[in-house]
Design an enzyme around this catalytic site. Structure first.
Site, PDB file in Angstrom:
ATOM      1  N   HIS A  34       0.838  -1.208   0.000  1.00  0.00           N
ATOM      2  CA  HIS A  34       0.000   0.000   0.000  1.00  0.00           C
ATOM      3  C   HIS A  34       0.874   1.259   0.000  1.00  0.00           C
ATOM      4  CE1 HIS A  34      -2.660  -2.997   2.197  1.00  0.00           C
ATOM      5  NE2 HIS A  34      -3.470  -2.594   1.235  1.00  0.00           N
ATOM      6  N   ASP A  41      -3.547  -6.962  -7.641  1.00  0.00           N
ATOM      7  CA  ASP A  41      -4.946  -7.301  -7.940  1.00  0.00           C
ATOM      8  C   ASP A  41      -5.182  -6.977  -9.414  1.00  0.00           C
ATOM      9  OD1 ASP A  41      -6.176  -7.895  -5.115  1.00  0.00           O
ATOM     10  OD2 ASP A  41      -4.861  -6.183  -4.880  1.00  0.00           O
TER      11      ASP A  41
END
Ligand code: AMP
Length: 281
Positions: free
Chosen positions: A37, A150
């Site tokens: 992140h 993802d």
């Protein structure tokens, strides 16, 4: 870092930032932050940027039997990490504000949402597209950052942004990995120590398959070998597929960029990973 839990206050702060000539960049997350992140926040930090991270564990993208209630939450640690990373604003919307009674809209991106994780997790990408569209309208960023980890999600967002004319530049950030190759994921905390050791088979199997295909090997054999290697390591394999990197259609045409994608379960934990099969990357 400023923290907002109310949309009106967030909008006021963003209006002021825009008034100062700053460009708003959004990093959507579900929290339980790790270095993957933070790589998105770092990519978003450009001169004159106002970097907004959001943390929202989105119930609409979890299936009935999935891990919504036990999904890791660690707000204080997340705030520290984002502050240290130079994030300007944290948007923490409460679930009742995101989905008030009467909420009835669903965004469904056909095609690219349908195979792979879309088949294994019905409704998942509708939930993702719907919440990301809401976040885009709440934050109105000029740029938004998503992880290639993802990969299908990134393809779904790119399709939605093109189809719905969101004036937002989407950047995919390369997957951040542990030293042994395992992709960082908030769900890795679920892994028992012996499962964590075995989990490295996932990136390894993808690497072996990618090299075999690049070396001219038959794709079907490379995929079967990867599945066998994962099974031998103790995984239950959902899929190992070679797809067109943009449309995610199976059996990519010659000259198109190709991506290997896999999802597999070890114990109670489902892991996903992917790798480019592109001589240029
Ligand atoms: P999540 O909190 O899992 O919904 O992820 C939020 C964002 O971080 C998504 O765009 C993910 O693709 C991205 N992300 C998650 N893990 C990684 C990683 N290992 N490397 C790069 N980006 C990641």
């Amino acid at each position: 870092m400023e923290v907002y839990r109310e949309l009106a206050a967030l909008r006021e702060a963003l209006g002021a930032a825009r008034g100062d000539g700053r460009e708003v960049a959004l990093v959507p997350t579900m929290g339980a932050l790790h270095a993957g992140h933070i790589a998105l926040v770092e990519a978003a930090r450009r001169p004159g940027a106002c970097v907004v991270a959001s943390i929202f564990v989105n119930p609409k993208q979890f299936g009935a039997n999935e891990d919504l209630s036990r999904y890791p939450r660690k707000e204080m640690g997340d705030i520290t990490m984002l502050t240290d990373a130079g994030c300007d604003i944290l948007w923490l919307p409460p679930v009742e504000a995101m989905y008030p009674e009467g909420f009835a809209t669903n965004i469904s991106v056909a095609g690219v949402s349908e195979g792979l994780d879309g088949a294994a997790r019905p409704g998942h990408f509708d939930g993702v597209a719907t919440v990301v569209a809401k976040l885009f309208n709440q934050v109105r960023p000029a740029r938004a950052y998503f992880g290639e980890k993802d990969f299908q999600q990134l393809a779904v967002i790119r399709r939605m942004v093109a189809d719905l004319d969101f004036d937002i530049d989407i950047t995919g950030v390369p997957t951040q990995r542990e030293d042994d190759g395992l992709a960082l994921s908030s769900r890795n905390v679920y892994l028992l120590p012996e499962e964590r050791q075995k989990a490295v088979a996932l990136p390894r199997a993808l690497g072996v398959a990618a090299r075999a295909i690049l070396g001219g090997g038959e794709a079907a054999k490379a995929l079967a070998d990867a599945t066998a290697a994962l099974t031998a390591a103790g995984f239950a394999v959902d899929y190992v597929s070679l797809v067109d990197a943009e449309t995610l259609a199976p059996e990519p045409a010659p000259g198109r960029r190709r991506q290997l994608l896999a999802a597999a379960r070890i114990g109670h934990t489902r892991l996903i990973d992917n790798l480019s099969v592109d001589p240029l990357s």
